[in-house]
Scaffold this active site. Sequence first.
Site, PDB file in Angstrom:
ATOM      1  N   TRP A 125       0.829  -1.210   0.000  1.00 26.61           N
ATOM      2  CA  TRP A 125       0.000   0.000   0.000  1.00 26.61           C
ATOM      3  C   TRP A 125       0.855   1.248   0.000  1.00 26.61           C
ATOM      4  O   TRP A 125       0.523   2.234  -0.659  1.00 26.61           O
ATOM      5  CB  TRP A 125      -0.983  -0.002   1.171  1.00 26.61           C
ATOM      6  CG  TRP A 125      -2.015  -1.080   1.049  1.00 26.61           C
ATOM      7  CD1 TRP A 125      -2.193  -2.157   1.882  1.00 26.61           C
ATOM      8  CD2 TRP A 125      -3.011  -1.224   0.017  1.00 26.61           C
ATOM      9  NE1 TRP A 125      -3.235  -2.942   1.429  1.00 26.61           N
ATOM     10  CE2 TRP A 125      -3.748  -2.402   0.296  1.00 26.61           C
ATOM     11  CE3 TRP A 125      -3.345  -0.475  -1.120  1.00 26.61           C
ATOM     12  CZ2 TRP A 125      -4.804  -2.841  -0.511  1.00 26.61           C
ATOM     13  CZ3 TRP A 125      -4.403  -0.914  -1.917  1.00 26.61           C
ATOM     14  CH2 TRP A 125      -5.111  -2.082  -1.614  1.00 26.61           C
ATOM     15  N   ASP A 137      -1.551   6.704   6.369  1.00 25.67           N
ATOM     16  CA  ASP A 137      -2.604   5.809   5.898  1.00 25.67           C
ATOM     17  C   ASP A 137      -2.878   4.845   7.048  1.00 25.67           C
ATOM     18  O   ASP A 137      -2.051   3.990   7.355  1.00 25.67           O
ATOM     19  CB  ASP A 137      -2.126   5.055   4.651  1.00 25.67           C
ATOM     20  CG  ASP A 137      -3.142   4.017   4.156  1.00 25.67           C
ATOM     21  OD1 ASP A 137      -4.202   3.856   4.790  1.00 25.67           O
ATOM     22  OD2 ASP A 137      -2.852   3.377   3.122  1.00 25.67           O
ATOM     23  N   LYS A 190     -12.454  -1.682   6.915  1.00 23.25           N
ATOM     24  CA  LYS A 190     -11.737  -2.635   7.764  1.00 23.25           C
ATOM     25  C   LYS A 190     -12.163  -2.480   9.222  1.00 23.25           C
ATOM     26  O   LYS A 190     -12.751  -3.383   9.788  1.00 23.25           O
ATOM     27  CB  LYS A 190     -10.231  -2.467   7.584  1.00 23.25           C
ATOM     28  CG  LYS A 190      -9.800  -3.075   6.240  1.00 23.25           C
ATOM     29  CD  LYS A 190      -8.674  -2.391   5.548  1.00 23.25           C
ATOM     30  CE  LYS A 190      -8.543  -2.936   4.125  1.00 23.25           C
ATOM     31  NZ  LYS A 190      -7.706  -2.102   3.289  1.00 23.25           N
TER      32      LYS A 190
END
Length: 367
Positions: free
Chosen positions: A101, A179, A203
Amino acid sequence: MRVFNFSAGPAMLPLPVLEEAQRDLVDHRGSGQSVMEMSHRSPQYDGIHQGALAALRRLLAVPDGYDVLLLQGGASLQFSMVPMNLMQPRRRADYVLTGSWSEKALAEARREGEARVAGSSEESSFTRIPRGEELDLDPQADYLHVTTNNTIAGTQWQEEHWASLATTSPAGGVPLVADASSDVLSRPVDVSRFGLVYAGAQKNLGPAGVTVVVVRKELVERAPESLPTMLQYRTHAAKDSLYNTPPTWAVYVLSMACRWVEEQGGTAALGELNRRKAETLYAALDAGGFYRGTAEPASRSWMNVTFRLPSEELERRFLAEAEAAGLLNLKGHRSVGGVRASLYNAMPQAGVDALVALMADFERRMG
Ligand SMILES: *Cc1c(COP(=O)(O)O)cnc(C)c1O
């Protein structure tokens, strides 16, 4: 029958949240309409929307001087919005690479300006978080980007990593951008450490379709006015994230998930539950030689526990048995293989206990 869903995302939601959504699906609190059908300008929806913003502010202990935004486009759009808005005035930013990511975030930043790799754990296959001393930081960068939890590699910035970063980063300095898609709201965090934090909801927070951004007000104002209106943080900050139609249903479910977190005792209590779940599973990994955790112990994630069995054949058999036992989505990300158990907020201790029991039984038969 409900299963224990160890998916990395979208992931489990608390059952009471789903049941409330079901109960109110066609008639929200006597309004004769579903939340999905309501005008986003109606007082009823406004109550839900402002309630979600206020709950996030409380739960994350967001200090004054920060805006909380509810956006669309997932964390992936933030990979672009962050550099578009914040790569000012120098068009330079530093990125710490700790997994796929962060590599994606870096690639998008490079479309906007000069994004440097300030540190990376790629050499050790992203099994660890680099320490502050290992980073080569640009004191003139417009911001420094990190990924707080690495969903695929199963690593997470722990207090000691933040502490080592604090002692090495230039004082007064470069705003930290995070993030936090896969560990937001999973334990207390000091938001004042960051200039901007973003997280897709699917999530730890709620359903897919809404992305939470917490951003210091002065950074909101950095964006060039030439950016498309929808891509400027200031557009959304100025209108309480009601500039255009928000993802109303996702915000509604998010607001209920926040209430559920408050009922659990907030992030401090939830953090203890999450710690216990992770420790239960890591203890099972460390108990013998059959299962092998892939992350370096000091960088282990509480959210995504990644491990291997002695062979891929045993992994396939283990995953099949787990599925038959109602323990779903334990397969590791296709890029790394192995097993990954995602233990987000809504995963109960009972799910981890069931997994650990299966692991012990499987080892007894196959080990
Ligand atoms: C899942 C994930 C993303 C991607 O999120 P989308 O909402 O699908 O864009 C980005 N970063 C991290 C750390 C993730 O876990």
